[in-house]
Each structure stands twice: as structure tokens, then as C-alpha cells.
Design a protein around this motif. Structure first.
Motif, mmCIF file in Angstrom:
data_model
loop_
_atom_site.group_PDB
_atom_site.id
_atom_site.type_symbol
_atom_site.label_atom_id
_atom_site.label_comp_id
_atom_site.label_asym_id
_atom_site.label_seq_id
_atom_site.Cartn_x
_atom_site.Cartn_y
_atom_site.Cartn_z
ATOM 1 N N ALA A 138 7.287 -2.700 -10.946
ATOM 2 C CA ALA A 138 5.887 -3.116 -11.029
ATOM 3 C C ALA A 138 5.567 -4.243 -10.051
ATOM 4 O O ALA A 138 4.500 -4.245 -9.428
ATOM 5 N N ALA A 139 6.481 -5.191 -9.905
ATOM 6 C CA ALA A 139 6.236 -6.307 -8.987
ATOM 7 C C ALA A 139 6.109 -5.804 -7.556
ATOM 8 O O ALA A 139 5.238 -6.258 -6.793
ATOM 9 N N ALA A 140 6.964 -4.851 -7.179
ATOM 10 C CA ALA A 140 6.892 -4.276 -5.829
ATOM 11 C C ALA A 140 5.592 -3.499 -5.653
ATOM 12 O O ALA A 140 4.979 -3.532 -4.576
ATOM 13 N N PHE A 141 5.164 -2.809 -6.706
ATOM 14 C CA PHE A 141 3.906 -2.055 -6.647
ATOM 15 C C PHE A 141 2.733 -2.996 -6.400
ATOM 16 O O PHE A 141 1.878 -2.741 -5.544
ATOM 17 N N LEU A 142 2.677 -4.097 -7.140
ATOM 18 C CA LEU A 142 1.562 -5.037 -7.010
ATOM 19 C C LEU A 142 1.543 -5.675 -5.623
ATOM 20 O O LEU A 142 0.477 -5.881 -5.039
ATOM 21 N N GLU A 143 2.707 -5.966 -5.089
ATOM 22 C CA GLU A 143 2.769 -6.532 -3.737
ATOM 23 C C GLU A 143 2.302 -5.508 -2.708
ATOM 24 O O GLU A 143 1.597 -5.847 -1.757
ATOM 25 N N ALA A 144 2.683 -4.239 -2.903
ATOM 26 C CA ALA A 144 2.248 -3.186 -1.998
ATOM 27 C C ALA A 144 0.734 -3.018 -2.040
ATOM 28 O O ALA A 144 0.088 -2.794 -1.007
ATOM 29 N N VAL A 145 0.143 -3.129 -3.234
ATOM 30 C CA VAL A 145 -1.313 -3.026 -3.372
ATOM 31 C C VAL A 145 -1.997 -4.131 -2.578
ATOM 32 O O VAL A 145 -2.992 -3.884 -1.874
ATOM 33 N N LYS A 146 -1.479 -5.337 -2.678
ATOM 34 C CA LYS A 146 -2.076 -6.452 -1.931
ATOM 35 C C LYS A 146 -1.998 -6.227 -0.429
ATOM 36 O O LYS A 146 -2.839 -6.718 0.320
ATOM 37 N N GLN A 147 -0.988 -5.456 0.008
ATOM 38 C CA GLN A 147 -0.828 -5.167 1.434
ATOM 39 C C GLN A 147 -1.613 -3.932 1.874
ATOM 40 O O GLN A 147 -1.570 -3.555 3.043
ATOM 41 N N GLY A 148 -2.332 -3.300 0.954
ATOM 42 C CA GLY A 148 -3.184 -2.173 1.321
ATOM 43 C C GLY A 148 -2.692 -0.807 0.912
ATOM 44 O O GLY A 148 -3.385 0.195 1.137
ATOM 45 N N GLN A 149 -1.508 -0.713 0.297
ATOM 46 C CA GLN A 149 -1.007 0.584 -0.140
ATOM 47 C C GLN A 149 -1.649 0.982 -1.465
ATOM 48 O O GLN A 149 -2.099 0.142 -2.237
ATOM 49 N N ARG A 150 -1.671 2.290 -1.727
ATOM 50 C CA ARG A 150 -2.256 2.819 -2.936
ATOM 51 C C ARG A 150 -1.305 3.855 -3.551
ATOM 52 O O ARG A 150 -0.379 4.328 -2.878
ATOM 53 N N PRO A 151 -1.522 4.220 -4.818
ATOM 54 C CA PRO A 151 -0.630 5.196 -5.460
ATOM 55 C C PRO A 151 -0.544 6.513 -4.689
ATOM 56 O O PRO A 151 -1.490 6.929 -4.022
ATOM 57 N N ASP A 152 0.598 7.145 -4.804
ATOM 58 C CA ASP A 152 0.866 8.411 -4.131
ATOM 59 C C ASP A 152 -0.065 9.502 -4.658
ATOM 60 O O ASP A 152 -0.321 9.583 -5.858
ATOM 61 N N ILE A 153 -0.579 10.336 -3.763
ATOM 62 C CA ILE A 153 -1.454 11.437 -4.190
ATOM 63 C C ILE A 153 -0.800 12.802 -3.986
ATOM 64 O O ILE A 153 -1.464 13.828 -4.114
ATOM 65 N N SER A 154 0.497 12.837 -3.683
ATOM 66 C CA SER A 154 1.160 14.122 -3.434
ATOM 67 C C SER A 154 1.134 15.020 -4.666
ATOM 68 O O SER A 154 1.055 16.247 -4.557
ATOM 69 N N THR A 155 1.204 14.416 -5.856
ATOM 70 C CA THR A 155 1.149 15.213 -7.081
ATOM 71 C C THR A 155 -0.202 15.893 -7.230
ATOM 72 O O THR A 155 -0.298 17.004 -7.763
ATOM 73 N N ILE A 156 -1.259 15.242 -6.766
ATOM 74 C CA ILE A 156 -2.591 15.851 -6.803
ATOM 75 C C ILE A 156 -2.626 17.058 -5.876
ATOM 76 O O ILE A 156 -3.203 18.098 -6.211
ATOM 77 N N ASP A 157 -2.006 16.932 -4.713
ATOM 78 C CA ASP A 157 -1.933 18.063 -3.785
ATOM 79 C C ASP A 157 -1.164 19.230 -4.411
ATOM 80 O O ASP A 157 -1.541 20.404 -4.238
ATOM 81 N N GLU A 158 -0.107 18.924 -5.147
ATOM 82 C CA GLU A 158 0.659 19.974 -5.823
ATOM 83 C C GLU A 158 -0.184 20.645 -6.903
ATOM 84 O O GLU A 158 -0.114 21.874 -7.086
#
Length: 267
Positions: A138-158
Motif C-alpha cells: 500500500a505504501a508503494a501504491f500511494l507513492e506511485a499515485v503521487k508520482q502520477g501512476q494509476r491502477p492497472d486497467i489490463s483486467t478491464i481489457d480482459e
């Protein structure tokens, strides 16, 4: 609520959710948020802690927004009134995973409409992907969000790849477009919830009522939901019967508003 909450419905119970139900869930959630954001010309409310657990479902899968403990009223003059008895001099309570990047950068910042809009995008992602936004630390996720990353959407494509209707694929594509606009990094680049509401409501109106009702009935035939327990809110599971439900009002269309539709392309 007899239908539990959105998180339980999508994640914990893992009901089969078709594209039209995904559309209606997202459209009705947007409608609720747009309402509190625009109570009247002189006052609006910011929820402050939007997440799937705070999106409740009725017995026939309609949406109700809940838990306004972190909400604030804002007047046109700039006056702020908190709905919480907790002092705003201390760190406000909200769920970090669904928090906007600018709010993560300043945890003591007062909630704003733009924060709700970002949180709504994360709710959309959970509905569309049928997964939690965090797949790792979770900590890595929150840091990634602050840097502009967002959750993966590959599952939506599937999920789209498994659809047998081009119309349904286009619905999911439209929802993804709205989601990605709502989670833009800069708060001023996110659309107003009224725009999101109108876009998704118009998309819902374009679908046949019988098709939407059919998806709802199919899910509710074997709808499993959490039944409240005296010991734990989600301690037991029950199967829901649809025999007593009236599906005639599942989709509400307003013919008078069709001439003023706001197209999704604008957001």
C-alpha cells in the motif's frame, strides 16, 4: 441496506456483473455525488471519504451514498461547516487508497470537490476491473499515485475481450474514458460531477430498459449478499429472492432532458 455495499457486492461476494449493471452502478454513484456537490446555488457539500464501502445498494441494486462523517458544507461566501464533531485541527479521517494525489501530499488539507471526483474514479475502477486498486504494498501504491501512476486497467481489457456485443464493448470504453478523466493528476483538469452525471445518465438512457432490467434480474436470481449480524456487520451470507421486487422503475428516463444531452466527449 439489504444489498450491502459496493465493495462487498463486487469484491467479497464476486457476483457476475454485466456491462449494463456496471454502467448503472457508476451512473447512479455519479448522480449522488453530483447532488451533494450542487445542493443549491448558495451551498454545496464535499463528501471527503468516498470509497466502495460507502456506496450502499438497495435490494434491487440501486445506489445510495453513505457515511458523511468526513463531509463539509461550503457556502458561496467561503464559509465551511464540518459534519464531524472531530476538530479539523487534527488529521481528518479518510481512506488513503482512494485519496487524490494532492491530498496525499497534504494530509491536513480540507476536502475539496476535486478530491471526491478522483475518489469516484477509483470506485469506477473497482467496478470495471472487479479488483481492489492496490495489488501490492500500500505504501508503494500511494507513492506511485503521487508520482502520477494509476491502477492497472489490463483486467478491464480482459473483461472487454470476453464480451460478445460491440455495443457493450463501447459502453466499457466510454466508462474507462470517464474514469481516466476523473483521475487526472491536476485537480483542475478533472471534470465537474454534473458533467460526469449527465454523460453517464445519457449513456444509460440510450440502452433499452428491458436489457438493463434483464441483467439486474439475472444477477438477483442468485444474488448473494452480506446479512448484518449482531456480532459482525458481515458475519453471515444470505441468498436474496427477487420474487417480491418490482422492476418497472429500475431505469428512469427523462424524455424532456434528451434535447440537452452533454456528450461524453467533453469530459
Amino acid at each position: 441496506m439489504p444489498g450491502g455495499n459496493l465493495h462487498d457486492f463486487i469484491i467479497d461476494v464476486k457476483n457476475e456483473v454485466g456491462p449494463l449493471i456496471k454502467l448503472r452502478l457508476n451512473a447512479e454513484t455519479a448522480d449522488g455525488i453530483a447532488f451533494i456537490h450542487n445542493l443549491n446555488p448558495k451551498k454545496h457539500m464535499v463528501h471527503g471519504d468516498l470509497k466502495p464501502e460507502n456506496v450502499l445498494l438497495t435490494a434491487d441494486l440501486h445506489v445510495k451514498i453513505s457515511d458523511f462523517g468526513s463531509a463539509e458544507f461550503r457556502s458561496a461566501t467561503g464559509t465551511t461547516t464540518s459534519t464531524s464533531s472531530t476538530s479539523r485541527n487534527c488529521n481528518p479521517e479518510f481512506t488513503l487508497v482512494y485519496a487524490a494525489p494532492e491530498r496525499l501530499a497534504n494530509l491536513n488539507a480540507r476536502p475539496r470537490k476535486e478530491h471526491d471526483i478522483y475518489s469516484y474514479a477509483l470506485i469506477m475502477h473497482m467496478v470495471l476491473s472487479e479488483e481492489e486498486p492496490v495489488r501490492y504494498d500500500a505504501a508503494a501504491f500511494l507513492e506511485a499515485v503521487k508520482q502520477g501512476q494509476r491502477p492497472d486497467i489490463s483486467t478491464i481489457d480482459e473483461y472487454k475481450a470476453g464480451l460478445n456485443s460491440e455495443k457493450h464493448v463501447l459502453i466499457i470504453d466510454r466508462l474507462v474514458q470517464v474514469m481516466q478523466n476523473c483521475w487526472k493528476h491536476l485537480p483542475q483538469d478533472r471534470p465537474e460531477m454534473l458533467q460526469v452525471r449527465d454523460c453517464l445518465q445519457n449513456l444509460l438512457i440510450e440502452q433499452k430498459d428491458t436489457d438493463v432490467v434483464g441483467e439486474v434480474q439475472t444477477v438477483l436470481e442468485d444474488f448473494v449478499f452480506f446479512k448484518p449480524s449482531p456480532h459482525h456487520r458481515f458475519a453471515t451470507l444470505s441468498t436474496f429472492s427477487t420474487k417480491s421486487l418490482d422492476f418497472t422503475q429500475v431505469v428512469s428516463t427523462n424524455q424532456g432532458e434528451k434535447s440537452t444531452r452533454i456528450q461524453c466527449a467533453i469530459i
